[in-house]
Design a protein around this motif. Structure first.
Motif, PDB file in Angstrom:
ATOM      1  N   ALA A  45       1.974  28.807   8.422  1.00 16.98           N
ATOM      2  CA  ALA A  45       1.273  30.047   8.775  1.00 16.98           C
ATOM      3  C   ALA A  45      -0.039  29.746   9.496  1.00 16.98           C
ATOM      4  CB  ALA A  45       1.012  30.873   7.518  1.00 16.98           C
ATOM      5  N   THR A  46      -0.749  28.737   9.032  1.00 12.83           N
ATOM      6  CA  THR A  46      -2.006  28.354   9.679  1.00 12.83           C
ATOM      7  C   THR A  46      -1.765  27.890  11.106  1.00 12.83           C
ATOM      8  OG1 THR A  46      -2.912  27.703   7.525  1.00 12.83           O
ATOM      9  CG2 THR A  46      -4.025  26.854   9.485  1.00 12.83           C
ATOM     10  N   PHE A  47      -0.678  27.146  11.307  1.00  9.97           N
ATOM     11  CA  PHE A  47      -0.328  26.703  12.660  1.00  9.97           C
ATOM     12  C   PHE A  47      -0.016  27.898  13.550  1.00  9.97           C
ATOM     13  CE2 PHE A  47       3.242  25.965  15.577  1.00  9.97           C
ATOM     14  CZ  PHE A  47       2.621  25.123  16.492  1.00  9.97           C
ATOM     15  N   LEU A  48       0.771  28.845  13.042  1.00 12.57           N
ATOM     16  CA  LEU A  48       1.131  30.014  13.853  1.00 12.57           C
ATOM     17  C   LEU A  48      -0.107  30.812  14.259  1.00 12.57           C
ATOM     18  CD1 LEU A  48       4.284  31.264  11.884  1.00 12.57           C
ATOM     19  CD2 LEU A  48       4.244  30.029  14.056  1.00 12.57           C
ATOM     20  N   GLU A  53      -1.032  28.681  22.128  1.00 18.47           N
ATOM     21  CA  GLU A  53      -0.046  29.498  22.838  1.00 18.47           C
ATOM     22  C   GLU A  53       0.407  30.695  22.027  1.00 18.47           C
ATOM     23  OE1 GLU A  53       3.120  27.806  25.339  1.00 18.47           O
ATOM     24  OE2 GLU A  53       2.429  25.850  24.608  1.00 18.47           O
ATOM     25  N   LEU A  54       0.623  30.502  20.728  1.00 17.37           N
ATOM     26  CA  LEU A  54       1.125  31.586  19.891  1.00 17.37           C
ATOM     27  C   LEU A  54       0.001  32.536  19.476  1.00 17.37           C
ATOM     28  CD1 LEU A  54       3.589  29.538  17.678  1.00 17.37           C
ATOM     29  CD2 LEU A  54       4.178  31.149  19.489  1.00 17.37           C
ATOM     30  N   SER A  55      -1.056  31.985  18.893  1.00 15.33           N
ATOM     31  CA  SER A  55      -2.233  32.761  18.493  1.00 15.33           C
ATOM     32  C   SER A  55      -1.852  34.028  17.726  1.00 15.33           C
ATOM     33  CB  SER A  55      -3.060  33.123  19.732  1.00 15.33           C
ATOM     34  OG  SER A  55      -4.294  33.702  19.349  1.00 15.33           O
ATOM     35  N   GLY A 121      -1.365  39.492  23.186  1.00 12.89           N
ATOM     36  CA  GLY A 121      -0.610  40.708  23.442  1.00 12.89           C
ATOM     37  C   GLY A 121       0.885  40.544  23.304  1.00 12.89           C
ATOM     38  N   HIS A 122       1.328  39.707  22.375  1.00 15.17           N
ATOM     39  CA  HIS A 122       2.768  39.573  22.174  1.00 15.17           C
ATOM     40  C   HIS A 122       3.117  39.615  20.689  1.00 15.17           C
ATOM     41  CE1 HIS A 122       1.860  34.994  22.439  1.00 15.17           C
ATOM     42  NE2 HIS A 122       1.846  35.359  21.169  1.00 15.17           N
TER      43      HIS A 122
END
Length: 232
Positions: A45-48, A53-55, A121-122
Motif C-alpha cells: 500500500a505504501t508503494f502504491l 507513476e501511480l501516486s 487524475g486516474h
C-alpha cells in the motif's frame, strides 16, 4: 494508467515476496483487482501511494465482503480396476469413468479498497485482502497508517462484518453499540427477536415485538403460578 498486470509487475519488483495475485472480473466493466498477502499489505500500500507513476494518494472507499462456506461439485475422470469375464475367463482391466465429486470451499471475510490518484487524475485501482476463515482467524492489517480515510471505513467493516484490523488507531464499533453481539452484514446473521431497544412504526416489526412481549408475559404468569403452588 498502468494495467493491473503492469501494476502487479511493479509491486513484485519493489516489494519482494509481496504475494500479489490478480483477481479477474468477468463482468463487462472488466475491473480486475489485486489481492494482497496480509503480511506484505502495508508495504504494498505504501508503494502504491508513493510510487511516482501511480501516486494513489486517495482511498475513496473501503468495504467488506462475507464469503460463507461453499459446496462445489466438479466432474473428474477416475481410473479404476474392473473384473471382466470374457469367454468364461476373468480378466482385470482398467476403466476410466467420469464421476461427480463434491467438496467444501472454506469461507472467509474480505476487505476491498478503491484507490485513486488526485495528483495524476486516474483510478480506480482495486486492492483486496482476505482472512483465513470466518471464525477465529479474522485479522487483517489496517491500511489507516497509509490512507487516513480508511479509519472510519475499517471501523464500519469491523462493526458490520467482524474483520479485526491490527494496527488500527481506534478500532471500535461505529454504527452498533459496544455491547451489541454479532455482525449485521454477515450472511448468516439472524435478526434479534427483541425490538424494545428500537421503537419503530413498521407494522411487521411491531407485530414481532408484540409476539415477543406476549411470550415473555406468558412465561411470567407461569412462573407466578408455579410460585403459588410451591408456597401451598
Amino acid at each position: 494508467m498502468k494495467t493491473v498486470e503492469e501494476i502487479k509487475a511493479a509491486i513484485d519488483a519493489a516489494v519482494p515476496g509481496a504475494g500479489v495475485e490478480i483477481v479477474p472480473n468477468p463482468s463487462v466493466s472488466a475491473q480486475h483487482s489485486l489481492r494482497l498477502a496480509p503480511e506484505a499489505a502495508v508495504a504494498v500500500a505504501t508503494f502504491l501511494r508513493d510510487d511516482a507513476e501511480l501516486s494513489l494518494d486517495f482511498l475513496s472507499n473501503a468495504t467488506g465482503v462475507d464469503w460463507p462456506d461453499k459446496e462445489v461439485a466438479e466432474k473428474v475422470k477416475v481410473t479404476r480396476l474392473v473384473i471382466k469375464t470374457v469367454d468364461g475367463v476373468e480378466t482385470t482391466a482398467e476403466e476410466t469413468v467420469e464421476e461427480t465429486q463434491k467438496h467444501v470451499v472454506p469461507g472467509c471475510l474480505e476487505a476491498v479498497y478503491h484507490l485513486f490518484s488526485v495528483a495524476k487524475g486516474h483510478g480506480p485501482v482495486v486492492i483486496r485482502m482476505k482472512t483465513v476463515n470466518r471464525s477465529d482467524q479474522v485479522q487483517l492489517p489496517s491500511l489507516t497508517p497509509v490512507w487516513r480515510s480508511a479509519e472510519f471505513q475499517e471501523r464500519e467493516i469491523f462493526d458490520l462484518f467482524g474483520i479485526v484490523f491490527s494496527g488500527h488507531p481506534d478500532l471500535r464499533r461505529l454504527l452498533m453499540w459496544e455491547e451489541f453481539k454479532d455482525h449485521p452484514m454477515r450472511r448468516d446473521y439472524v435478526e434479534p427477536d427483541d425490538f424494545e431497544y428500537e421503537p419503530t412504526a413498521h407494522d411487521d416489526v411491531l407485530k414481532r415485538a408484540e409476539a415477543h412481549r406476549s411470550r415473555e408475559q406468558g412465561s411470567g404468569i407461569r412462573d407466578q403460578e408455579r410460585g403459588v403452588e410451591a408456597a401451598q
